[in-house]
Design a protein around this motif. Structure first.
Motif, PDB file in Angstrom:
ATOM      1  N   GLN A  57       0.825  -1.209   0.000  1.00 27.75           N
ATOM      2  CA  GLN A  57       0.000   0.000   0.000  1.00 27.75           C
ATOM      3  C   GLN A  57       0.858   1.258   0.000  1.00 27.75           C
ATOM      4  O   GLN A  57       0.580   2.215  -0.740  1.00 27.75           O
ATOM      5  CB  GLN A  57      -0.936   0.009   1.206  1.00 27.75           C
ATOM      6  CG  GLN A  57      -2.051  -0.999   1.113  1.00 27.75           C
ATOM      7  CD  GLN A  57      -2.888  -1.042   2.382  1.00 27.75           C
ATOM      8  OE1 GLN A  57      -2.531  -0.476   3.407  1.00 27.75           O
ATOM      9  NE2 GLN A  57      -4.018  -1.741   2.303  1.00 27.75           N
ATOM     10  N   GLN A  58       1.912   1.269   0.798  1.00 22.06           N
ATOM     11  CA  GLN A  58       2.790   2.432   0.845  1.00 22.06           C
ATOM     12  C   GLN A  58       3.523   2.616  -0.474  1.00 22.06           C
ATOM     13  O   GLN A  58       3.729   3.748  -0.930  1.00 22.06           O
ATOM     14  CB  GLN A  58       3.788   2.294   1.993  1.00 22.06           C
ATOM     15  CG  GLN A  58       3.143   2.439   3.354  1.00 22.06           C
ATOM     16  CD  GLN A  58       4.142   2.249   4.489  1.00 22.06           C
ATOM     17  OE1 GLN A  58       5.309   1.949   4.266  1.00 22.06           O
ATOM     18  NE2 GLN A  58       3.672   2.423   5.709  1.00 22.06           N
ATOM     19  N   SER A  70       3.421  14.894 -13.324  1.00 17.05           N
ATOM     20  CA  SER A  70       2.411  15.514 -14.172  1.00 17.05           C
ATOM     21  C   SER A  70       2.277  17.002 -13.876  1.00 17.05           C
ATOM     22  O   SER A  70       2.143  17.813 -14.796  1.00 17.05           O
ATOM     23  CB  SER A  70       1.060  14.828 -13.966  1.00 17.05           C
ATOM     24  OG  SER A  70       1.123  13.503 -14.415  1.00 17.05           O
ATOM     25  N   ALA A  71       2.325  17.359 -12.612  1.00 19.05           N
ATOM     26  CA  ALA A  71       2.238  18.773 -12.239  1.00 19.05           C
ATOM     27  C   ALA A  71       3.439  19.539 -12.774  1.00 19.05           C
ATOM     28  O   ALA A  71       3.296  20.654 -13.294  1.00 19.05           O
ATOM     29  CB  ALA A  71       2.149  18.909 -10.721  1.00 19.05           C
ATOM     30  N   ARG A  73      -1.311  18.992 -21.838  1.00 24.20           N
ATOM     31  CA  ARG A  73      -1.508  17.773 -22.624  1.00 24.20           C
ATOM     32  C   ARG A  73      -0.348  16.800 -22.487  1.00 24.20           C
ATOM     33  O   ARG A  73      -0.521  15.603 -22.449  1.00 24.20           O
ATOM     34  CB  ARG A  73      -1.737  18.118 -24.102  1.00 24.20           C
ATOM     35  CG  ARG A  73      -3.149  18.591 -24.367  1.00 24.20           C
ATOM     36  CD  ARG A  73      -3.328  18.965 -25.824  1.00 24.20           C
ATOM     37  NE  ARG A  73      -3.153  20.423 -25.870  1.00 24.20           N
ATOM     38  CZ  ARG A  73      -2.445  21.067 -26.770  1.00 24.20           C
ATOM     39  NH1 ARG A  73      -1.852  20.429 -27.718  1.00 24.20           N
ATOM     40  NH2 ARG A  73      -2.330  22.369 -26.724  1.00 24.20           N
ATOM     41  N   GLN A  74       0.856  17.325 -22.384  1.00 21.96           N
ATOM     42  CA  GLN A  74       2.019  16.469 -22.208  1.00 21.96           C
ATOM     43  C   GLN A  74       2.046  15.869 -20.808  1.00 21.96           C
ATOM     44  O   GLN A  74       2.544  14.772 -20.597  1.00 21.96           O
ATOM     45  CB  GLN A  74       3.303  17.250 -22.462  1.00 21.96           C
ATOM     46  CG  GLN A  74       3.472  17.618 -23.921  1.00 21.96           C
ATOM     47  CD  GLN A  74       4.652  18.538 -24.167  1.00 21.96           C
ATOM     48  OE1 GLN A  74       5.114  19.203 -23.238  1.00 21.96           O
ATOM     49  NE2 GLN A  74       5.115  18.572 -25.397  1.00 21.96           N
ATOM     50  N   ALA A  75       1.516  16.567 -19.847  1.00 22.49           N
ATOM     51  CA  ALA A  75       1.467  16.050 -18.475  1.00 22.49           C
ATOM     52  C   ALA A  75       0.520  14.859 -18.398  1.00 22.49           C
ATOM     53  O   ALA A  75       0.782  13.900 -17.686  1.00 22.49           O
ATOM     54  CB  ALA A  75       1.026  17.146 -17.516  1.00 22.49           C
ATOM     55  N   THR A  76      -0.590  14.911 -19.121  1.00 18.33           N
ATOM     56  CA  THR A  76      -1.530  13.805 -19.069  1.00 18.33           C
ATOM     57  C   THR A  76      -1.034  12.612 -19.896  1.00 18.33           C
ATOM     58  O   THR A  76      -1.413  11.480 -19.618  1.00 18.33           O
ATOM     59  CB  THR A  76      -2.915  14.226 -19.580  1.00 18.33           C
ATOM     60  OG1 THR A  76      -2.789  14.751 -20.891  1.00 18.33           O
ATOM     61  CG2 THR A  76      -3.534  15.255 -18.654  1.00 18.33           C
ATOM     62  N   ASP A  77      -0.173  12.838 -20.882  1.00 12.27           N
ATOM     63  CA  ASP A  77       0.370  11.746 -21.680  1.00 12.27           C
ATOM     64  C   ASP A  77       1.207  10.796 -20.855  1.00 12.27           C
ATOM     65  O   ASP A  77       1.270   9.606 -21.134  1.00 12.27           O
ATOM     66  CB  ASP A  77       1.212  12.288 -22.849  1.00 12.27           C
ATOM     67  CG  ASP A  77       0.352  12.889 -23.939  1.00 12.27           C
ATOM     68  OD1 ASP A  77      -0.865  12.626 -23.941  1.00 12.27           O
ATOM     69  OD2 ASP A  77       0.913  13.615 -24.783  1.00 12.27           O
ATOM     70  N   ILE A  78       1.864  11.300 -19.812  1.00 16.90           N
ATOM     71  CA  ILE A  78       2.723  10.443 -19.005  1.00 16.90           C
ATOM     72  C   ILE A  78       1.894   9.421 -18.213  1.00 16.90           C
ATOM     73  O   ILE A  78       2.358   8.339 -17.914  1.00 16.90           O
ATOM     74  CB  ILE A  78       3.601  11.287 -18.058  1.00 16.90           C
ATOM     75  CG1 ILE A  78       4.882  10.532 -17.742  1.00 16.90           C
ATOM     76  CG2 ILE A  78       2.911  11.606 -16.775  1.00 16.90           C
ATOM     77  CD1 ILE A  78       5.893  11.371 -17.020  1.00 16.90           C
ATOM     78  N   LEU A  79       0.666   9.775 -17.877  1.00 18.12           N
ATOM     79  CA  LEU A  79      -0.181   8.856 -17.114  1.00 18.12           C
ATOM     80  C   LEU A  79      -0.840   7.811 -17.997  1.00 18.12           C
ATOM     81  O   LEU A  79      -1.292   6.790 -17.506  1.00 18.12           O
ATOM     82  CB  LEU A  79      -1.254   9.647 -16.353  1.00 18.12           C
ATOM     83  CG  LEU A  79      -0.722  10.587 -15.273  1.00 18.12           C
ATOM     84  CD1 LEU A  79      -1.866  11.380 -14.686  1.00 18.12           C
ATOM     85  CD2 LEU A  79       0.020   9.819 -14.205  1.00 18.12           C
ATOM     86  N   ALA A 106       3.238   5.811  -2.978  1.00 16.30           N
ATOM     87  CA  ALA A 106       4.436   6.529  -3.434  1.00 16.30           C
ATOM     88  C   ALA A 106       4.449   6.665  -4.953  1.00 16.30           C
ATOM     89  O   ALA A 106       4.809   7.723  -5.485  1.00 16.30           O
ATOM     90  CB  ALA A 106       5.690   5.808  -2.952  1.00 16.30           C
ATOM     91  N   VAL A 107       4.055   5.617  -5.667  1.00 17.45           N
ATOM     92  CA  VAL A 107       4.001   5.676  -7.132  1.00 17.45           C
ATOM     93  C   VAL A 107       2.952   6.695  -7.581  1.00 17.45           C
ATOM     94  O   VAL A 107       3.188   7.476  -8.510  1.00 17.45           O
ATOM     95  CB  VAL A 107       3.711   4.274  -7.721  1.00 17.45           C
ATOM     96  CG1 VAL A 107       3.363   4.356  -9.190  1.00 17.45           C
ATOM     97  CG2 VAL A 107       4.892   3.351  -7.494  1.00 17.45           C
ATOM     98  N   LEU A 108       1.805   6.712  -6.928  1.00 21.38           N
ATOM     99  CA  LEU A 108       0.747   7.666  -7.272  1.00 21.38           C
ATOM    100  C   LEU A 108       1.198   9.098  -7.037  1.00 21.38           C
ATOM    101  O   LEU A 108       1.025   9.966  -7.897  1.00 21.38           O
ATOM    102  CB  LEU A 108      -0.516   7.364  -6.459  1.00 21.38           C
ATOM    103  CG  LEU A 108      -1.677   8.324  -6.662  1.00 21.38           C
ATOM    104  CD1 LEU A 108      -2.203   8.234  -8.094  1.00 21.38           C
ATOM    105  CD2 LEU A 108      -2.780   8.038  -5.666  1.00 21.38           C
TER     106      LEU A 108
END
Length: 59
Positions: free
Chosen positions: A28-29, A42-43, A52-58, A33-35
């Motif tokens: 869980q930890q 992304s920020a 748009r490039q920030a959302t591409d990484i997800l 951490a990954v999230l």
């Protein structure tokens, strides 16, 4: 086996076992951490480049 390869006695000092409850907590930890890291990247990308490039990484 290791004793024969090294030619000297080897003594096991400690054995550690992680139980299922501790393993679940570590999982869980790790996922949290990954999230958080993904959101932070992304920020940064949204601030530095375009949203748009920030959302591409997800994806």
């Amino acid at each position: 086996m290791l004793t024969q390869q090294l030619g000297m006695p080897v003594e096991l000092l400690r054995t550690t076992i992680v139980g299922p409850q501790v393993g679940a907590e570590l999982f869980q930890q790790g996922m949290l951490a990954v999230l958080v890291a993904s959101l932070a990247m992304s920020a940064y990308l949204a601030f530095r480049f375009e949203w748009r490039q920030a959302t591409d990484i997800l994806l």
